[in-house]
Design an enzyme around this catalytic site. Structure first.
Site, PDB file in Angstrom:
ATOM      1  N   ARG A 299       0.829  -1.212   0.000  1.00 54.19           N
ATOM      2  CA  ARG A 299       0.000   0.000   0.000  1.00 54.19           C
ATOM      3  C   ARG A 299       0.860   1.256   0.000  1.00 54.19           C
ATOM      4  NH1 ARG A 299      -3.132  -3.243   3.467  1.00 54.19           N
ATOM      5  NH2 ARG A 299      -2.298  -2.280   5.349  1.00 54.19           N
TER       6      ARG A 299
ATOM      7  N   SER B  92      -0.867 -16.665   5.758  1.00 50.49           N
ATOM      8  CA  SER B  92      -1.991 -15.907   6.292  1.00 50.49           C
ATOM      9  C   SER B  92      -3.180 -16.769   6.721  1.00 50.49           C
ATOM     10  CB  SER B  92      -2.439 -14.905   5.217  1.00 50.49           C
ATOM     11  OG  SER B  92      -3.186 -13.897   5.814  1.00 50.49           O
TER      12      SER B  92
ATOM     13  N   CYS C 173      -5.469 -18.460  15.434  1.00 53.86           N
ATOM     14  CA  CYS C 173      -6.343 -18.287  16.600  1.00 53.86           C
ATOM     15  C   CYS C 173      -7.634 -19.094  16.465  1.00 53.86           C
ATOM     16  CB  CYS C 173      -6.663 -16.809  16.801  1.00 53.86           C
ATOM     17  SG  CYS C 173      -5.182 -15.785  16.794  1.00 53.86           S
TER      18      CYS C 173
ATOM     19  N   THR D 128      16.262  -4.563  13.648  1.00 54.35           N
ATOM     20  CA  THR D 128      17.163  -5.395  14.456  1.00 54.35           C
ATOM     21  C   THR D 128      18.523  -4.703  14.572  1.00 54.35           C
ATOM     22  OG1 THR D 128      18.093  -6.556  12.577  1.00 54.35           O
ATOM     23  CG2 THR D 128      16.069  -7.471  13.511  1.00 54.35           C
TER      24      THR D 128
ATOM     25  N   PRO E 111      20.987  -2.861  10.284  1.00 59.86           N
ATOM     26  CA  PRO E 111      20.107  -1.804   9.773  1.00 59.86           C
ATOM     27  C   PRO E 111      19.254  -2.213   8.575  1.00 59.86           C
ATOM     28  CG  PRO E 111      22.432  -1.268   9.371  1.00 59.86           C
ATOM     29  CD  PRO E 111      22.416  -2.475  10.249  1.00 59.86           C
TER      30      PRO E 111
ATOM     31  N   ALA F   6      12.403  -7.156  12.345  1.00 61.33           N
ATOM     32  CA  ALA F   6      11.797  -8.394  12.868  1.00 61.33           C
ATOM     33  C   ALA F   6      10.536  -8.034  13.645  1.00 61.33           C
ATOM     34  CB  ALA F   6      12.784  -9.149  13.759  1.00 61.33           C
TER      35      ALA F   6
ATOM     36  N   ASP G  86       5.912 -12.874  17.249  1.00 59.24           N
ATOM     37  CA  ASP G  86       6.253 -13.719  18.408  1.00 59.24           C
ATOM     38  C   ASP G  86       7.757 -13.890  18.595  1.00 59.24           C
ATOM     39  OD1 ASP G  86       3.560 -14.067  18.607  1.00 59.24           O
ATOM     40  OD2 ASP G  86       3.557 -16.226  18.237  1.00 59.24           O
TER      41      ASP G  86
ATOM     42  N   TYR H  83     -23.727   4.205  27.129  1.00 58.59           N
ATOM     43  CA  TYR H  83     -24.696   3.704  28.101  1.00 58.59           C
ATOM     44  C   TYR H  83     -26.123   3.695  27.543  1.00 58.59           C
ATOM     45  CZ  TYR H  83     -28.198   3.452  31.669  1.00 58.59           C
ATOM     46  OH  TYR H  83     -29.322   3.084  32.348  1.00 58.59           O
TER      47      TYR H  83
ATOM     48  N   LYS I 204     -23.108   4.580  35.520  1.00 58.43           N
ATOM     49  CA  LYS I 204     -21.737   4.509  36.047  1.00 58.43           C
ATOM     50  C   LYS I 204     -21.206   3.163  35.576  1.00 58.43           C
ATOM     51  CE  LYS I 204     -22.247   6.919  40.399  1.00 58.43           C
ATOM     52  NZ  LYS I 204     -22.596   6.561  41.778  1.00 58.43           N
TER      53      LYS I 204
HETATM   54  C1  FAD Z   1      -3.795 -22.288  18.626  1.00 62.00           C
HETATM   55  C2  FAD Z   1      -3.463 -20.839  18.737  1.00 62.00           C
HETATM   56  C3  FAD Z   1      -4.428 -19.947  19.159  1.00 62.00           C
HETATM   57  C4  FAD Z   1      -4.103 -18.604  19.276  1.00 62.00           C
HETATM   58  N1  FAD Z   1      -5.077 -17.740  19.701  1.00 62.00           N
HETATM   59  C5  FAD Z   1      -4.786 -16.432  19.803  1.00 62.00           C
HETATM   60  C6  FAD Z   1      -5.784 -15.504  20.186  1.00 62.00           C
HETATM   61  O1  FAD Z   1      -6.954 -15.877  20.396  1.00 62.00           O
HETATM   62  N2  FAD Z   1      -5.428 -14.207  20.316  1.00 62.00           N
HETATM   63  C7  FAD Z   1      -4.159 -13.775  20.056  1.00 62.00           C
HETATM   64  O2  FAD Z   1      -3.895 -12.581  20.182  1.00 62.00           O
HETATM   65  N3  FAD Z   1      -3.193 -14.628  19.695  1.00 62.00           N
HETATM   66  C8  FAD Z   1      -3.477 -15.938  19.551  1.00 62.00           C
HETATM   67  N4  FAD Z   1      -2.501 -16.798  19.143  1.00 62.00           N
HETATM   68  C9  FAD Z   1      -1.142 -16.283  18.910  1.00 62.00           C
HETATM   69  C10 FAD Z   1      -1.015 -15.693  17.516  1.00 62.00           C
HETATM   70  O3  FAD Z   1      -1.453 -16.610  16.577  1.00 62.00           O
HETATM   71  C11 FAD Z   1       0.449 -15.336  17.290  1.00 62.00           C
HETATM   72  O4  FAD Z   1       0.841 -14.421  18.259  1.00 62.00           O
HETATM   73  C12 FAD Z   1       0.695 -14.737  15.925  1.00 62.00           C
HETATM   74  O5  FAD Z   1       0.309 -15.603  14.912  1.00 62.00           O
HETATM   75  C13 FAD Z   1       2.184 -14.399  15.776  1.00 62.00           C
HETATM   76  O6  FAD Z   1       2.440 -13.939  14.496  1.00 62.00           O
HETATM   77  P1  FAD Z   1       3.874 -14.177  13.847  1.00 62.00           P
HETATM   78  O7  FAD Z   1       3.816 -13.589  12.486  1.00 62.00           O
HETATM   79  O8  FAD Z   1       4.920 -13.746  14.765  1.00 62.00           O
HETATM   80  O9  FAD Z   1       4.011 -15.756  13.769  1.00 62.00           O
HETATM   81  P2  FAD Z   1       3.088 -16.798  12.992  1.00 62.00           P
HETATM   82  O10 FAD Z   1       1.740 -16.253  12.755  1.00 62.00           O
HETATM   83  O11 FAD Z   1       3.207 -18.077  13.715  1.00 62.00           O
HETATM   84  O12 FAD Z   1       3.827 -16.937  11.595  1.00 62.00           O
HETATM   85  C14 FAD Z   1       5.134 -17.381  11.514  1.00 62.00           C
HETATM   86  C15 FAD Z   1       5.301 -18.180  10.231  1.00 62.00           C
HETATM   87  O13 FAD Z   1       6.655 -18.216   9.902  1.00 62.00           O
HETATM   88  C16 FAD Z   1       6.949 -19.445   9.303  1.00 62.00           C
HETATM   89  N5  FAD Z   1       8.393 -19.677   9.406  1.00 62.00           N
HETATM   90  C17 FAD Z   1       9.109 -19.852  10.531  1.00 62.00           C
HETATM   91  N6  FAD Z   1      10.411 -20.010  10.233  1.00 62.00           N
HETATM   92  C18 FAD Z   1      10.506 -19.927   8.887  1.00 62.00           C
HETATM   93  C19 FAD Z   1      11.595 -20.024   7.983  1.00 62.00           C
HETATM   94  N7  FAD Z   1      12.835 -20.221   8.409  1.00 62.00           N
HETATM   95  N8  FAD Z   1      11.326 -19.910   6.665  1.00 62.00           N
HETATM   96  C20 FAD Z   1      10.068 -19.692   6.213  1.00 62.00           C
HETATM   97  N9  FAD Z   1       9.011 -19.614   7.029  1.00 62.00           N
HETATM   98  C21 FAD Z   1       9.227 -19.717   8.346  1.00 62.00           C
HETATM   99  C22 FAD Z   1       6.120 -20.435  10.087  1.00 62.00           C
HETATM  100  O14 FAD Z   1       5.854 -21.583   9.311  1.00 62.00           O
HETATM  101  C23 FAD Z   1       4.862 -19.627  10.390  1.00 62.00           C
HETATM  102  O15 FAD Z   1       3.809 -19.939   9.507  1.00 62.00           O
HETATM  103  C24 FAD Z   1      -2.800 -18.151  18.977  1.00 62.00           C
HETATM  104  C25 FAD Z   1      -1.827 -19.055  18.544  1.00 62.00           C
HETATM  105  C26 FAD Z   1      -2.156 -20.384  18.411  1.00 62.00           C
HETATM  106  C27 FAD Z   1      -1.117 -21.348  17.926  1.00 62.00           C
END
Ligand code: FAD
Length: 572
Positions: free
Chosen positions: A24, A41, A45, A277, A280, A284, A287, A431, A439
């Site tokens: 975008r 994508s 959750c 990170t 430069p 990242a 999670d 409300y 309240k």
């Molecule tokens: C069962 C479950 C329920 C959840 N419920 C909630 C919720 O209700 N509310 C909430 O806020 N959070 C929830 N979460 C957490 C949330 O899904 C994560 O915090 C979020 O997806 C993190 O995003 P991310 O992009 O860091 O990692 P992810 O969404 O996990 O994406 C990382 C991707 O990177 C890929 N990858 C890793 N290493 C490599 C590599 N070397 N090369 C290529 N690809 C790679 C992996 O295959 C993965 O698909 C839940 C998680 C799970 C597992």
């Protein structure tokens, strides 16, 4: 001007939102996403609900396909392509095509790492038996569904009583399994304070889920390669045809570490406020990174979808040269458990306690979600934590039915903006009788806390009750008192208090309670103005029931199963 080449590792929450935002902002950039799994994508959750069949169509979990990325965003997504390494000197990554087995290199101008986290797998004997699962991906959930379909398990053990564990417990119960949760801590939902988690614990038992607290799995046993039971530290053997390990996640920071990027104290990738990170050219998000806790300022891991998505956008802005700053995390989270909503934001009291922080206080409220005269009102239990000296809001936790998450959302934003309890008093919120109260619970929490900060009311500390040496006065009506009371409390109903002051000693602290903390507040004001050293037991008898579910003394190590759960409400 030549277009820049941005490569993204990980195509789910953080990676996908970064890619879409980049497009975008920059129509000319070349954007390639590498995802080692089969889908970009997807809705992690939603996975527990797919297993529970609340979502029965797997396709609904796919938020965007590679085709959509290409046609709408002109982004190339290479699924089943794993990034193996980063050559920072040459600005190249090494990629393995998992279908063909070939390895190749790709050059980048900017690289974004969003590899997520991996579920922890403790080195337990038997962990590799069939029927033992972790849950992170669509293939994981498909495998669990297939196990349920093909093996017809009757019992399941969920190891770990956090968010995913509780969601899995509910969804396995929905599929007809007898579920036991084994949790190492002495409470479920460890981010909550123990007394707030008690509501969740009782609710689980009411829903026929067995819960073993303060116990850990030491062995998984099986027959013919398939799981049959687990053994706990306390010596219990629990039948299990299915085991879900939900004992937390670890940041997927290996790629960054091997490339020599700086990591933080929790082994997550270290980033600055623009998600850059220590290199430069590399950003990242998600999670895998550590972020500043808004309240404590400490670096921490908060593996949640909201921060991952916001950080993805911020990295995209920064790559495009826009000023962008991630404000930090405060672990705002919500979880549904058999119809109960559990939500929290900011710091918990136990974390403040662990940090030896003393300048804080907590108040409890038990309001209804909307005007009690309008049908369908349900009670919620709300705890607000704030700095005693100036009223800065530090954290909140709530458990109940409707409207719980709305109140936590409001307080969450208040925390992010550095608001005080006085701001909560004044917050102007929606409300009408079917939606709230004139309240609102948020206003009420602010008012109760503001009374403390202004010095109008002193708070008695529930945790000190066993050794407080105080004279306990319960100002509920006699009938209420008869149904159950705090050990050693004497009953003087509020409306008789002024006439019965002579029954109250004036040489020791007086701790006052009622049902929910409202009448006791009036009583404390009366007593203080008559010269008594009076304090309020915030939240009243309702809070007592969760602080001391087995009465005094406060030893709270439980290993109860559903059969042991009393069917009557607890009374001291
Ligand atoms: C069962 C479950 C329920 C959840 N419920 C909630 C919720 O209700 N509310 C909430 O806020 N959070 C929830 N979460 C957490 C949330 O899904 C994560 O915090 C979020 O997806 C993190 O995003 P991310 O992009 O860091 O990692 P992810 O969404 O996990 O994406 C990382 C991707 O990177 C890929 N990858 C890793 N290493 C490599 C590599 N070397 N090369 C290529 N690809 C790679 C992996 O295959 C993965 O698909 C839940 C998680 C799970 C597992």
């Amino acid at each position: 001007m030549s277009s820049k080449r941005v490569l993204i590792v990980g195509g789910v929450a953080g990676g996908a939102s970064c890619a879409a935002r980049l497009r975008r902002l920059d129509e000319r950039a070349e954007i390639v996403v590498f995802e080692k799994g089969p889908y970009p994508s997807f809705a992690n959750c939603g996975l527990p609900y797919y297993i529970g069949d609340a979502i029965s169509d797997e396709a609904k979990l796919l938020v965007a396909t590679p085709e959509l990325f290409r046609s709408r965003f002109n982004i190339e997504v290479r699924t089943e392509h794993e990034v193996l390494g980063i050559n920072r000197g040459e600005r190249k990554i090494q990629v393995k095509d998992l279908r063909k087995g070939s390895v190749y290199q790709e050059a980048y101008d900017a690289l974004v790492l969003s590899p997520g986290a991996v579920p922890a797998r403790p080195p337990l004997p038997g962990i590799d038996l069939e029927g033992v699962f972790t849950l992170r991906t669509i293939p994981d959930s498909r495998a669990i569904r297939a196990w349920i379909q093909d093996s017809q398990p009757r019992s399941a053990v969920v190891v770990g009583g956090g968010f995913i564990g509780l969601e899995m417990a509910e969804n396995l119960a929905r599929r007809g399994l007898k579920v036991t949760i084994v949790e190492m801590f002495d409470q479920v939902m460890p981010p909550l304070d123990r007394e707030m988690a008690e509501y969740v614990y009782v609710h689980l038992l009411d829903k026929h889920v067995s819960v073993r607290l303060a116990d850990g799995v030491v062995r998984i046993s099986g027959s013919e390669g398939r799981v049959t039971s687990i053994e706990t530290r306390s010596g219990a053997r629990i039948p299990a045809d299915l085991v879900i390990l939900s004992v937390g996640v670890k940041p997927e920071s290996k790629l960054a570490k091997v490339a020599g990027l700086e990591l933080g104290p929790h082994a997550g990738i270290r980033v600055d406020e623009s998600m850059r990170t220590s290199d430069p050219c590399i950003w990242a998000v998600g999670d895998a990174v550590e972020a500043r806790d808004t309240v404590t300022g400490a670096l921490c891991l908060v593996p949640l979808a909201g921060p991952a998505n916001r950080q993805g956008r911020i990295a995209a802005d920064a790559i495009c040269g826009r000023p962008a700053r991630f404000r930090g995390v405060q672990a705002t989270a919500v979880c549904g458990v058999f119809g109960l909503t559990v939500a929290m934001t900011g710091v918990s009291e136990k974390r403040l306690h662990q940090a030896k922080e003393t300048d804080y206080a907590a108040v409890y409220l038990h309001p209804t979600d909307h005007a009690s005269y309008y049908p369908g009102a349900s009670e919620m239990h709300l705890k607000l934590i704030f700095r005693r000296s100036d009223g800065l809001v530090l954290g909140a936790q709530a458990v109940g039915g409707h409207g719980v998450e709305r109140r936590i959302d409001v307080i969450s934003f208040a925390i992010q903006k550095g608001s005080t309890v006085f701001d909560l008093e004044e917050a102007e919120l929606c409300y009408a009788p079917q939606f709230g109260m004139a309240k609102d619970p948020v206003n009420l929490a602010g008012m109760v806390a503001a009374n403390v900060v202004r010095g109008d009311v002193r708070l008695a500390n529930w945790g000190e009750l066993p050794d407080c040496g105080a004279f306990l006065v319960d100002v509920r009506e006699e009938e209420e008192f008869r149904r159950g009371s705090i050990v050693d409390a004497i009953n003087i109903p509020l409306d008789q208090l002024r006439q019965r002051l002579a029954e109250i000693p004036n040489d020791r602290p007086i701790w006052v309670n009622c049902a929910r903390g409202h009448r006791s507040y009036y009583a404390v004001r009366i007593l203080q103005q008559h010269g008594f050293d009076a304090s309020n037991l915030s939240g009243g008898y309702s809070t007592w029931e969760v602080w001391y579910p087995e009465g005094l003394p406060s030893k709270h190590i439980k290993t109860s199963a559903v059969e042991e759960h009393p069917s009557q409400p607890r009374a001291a």
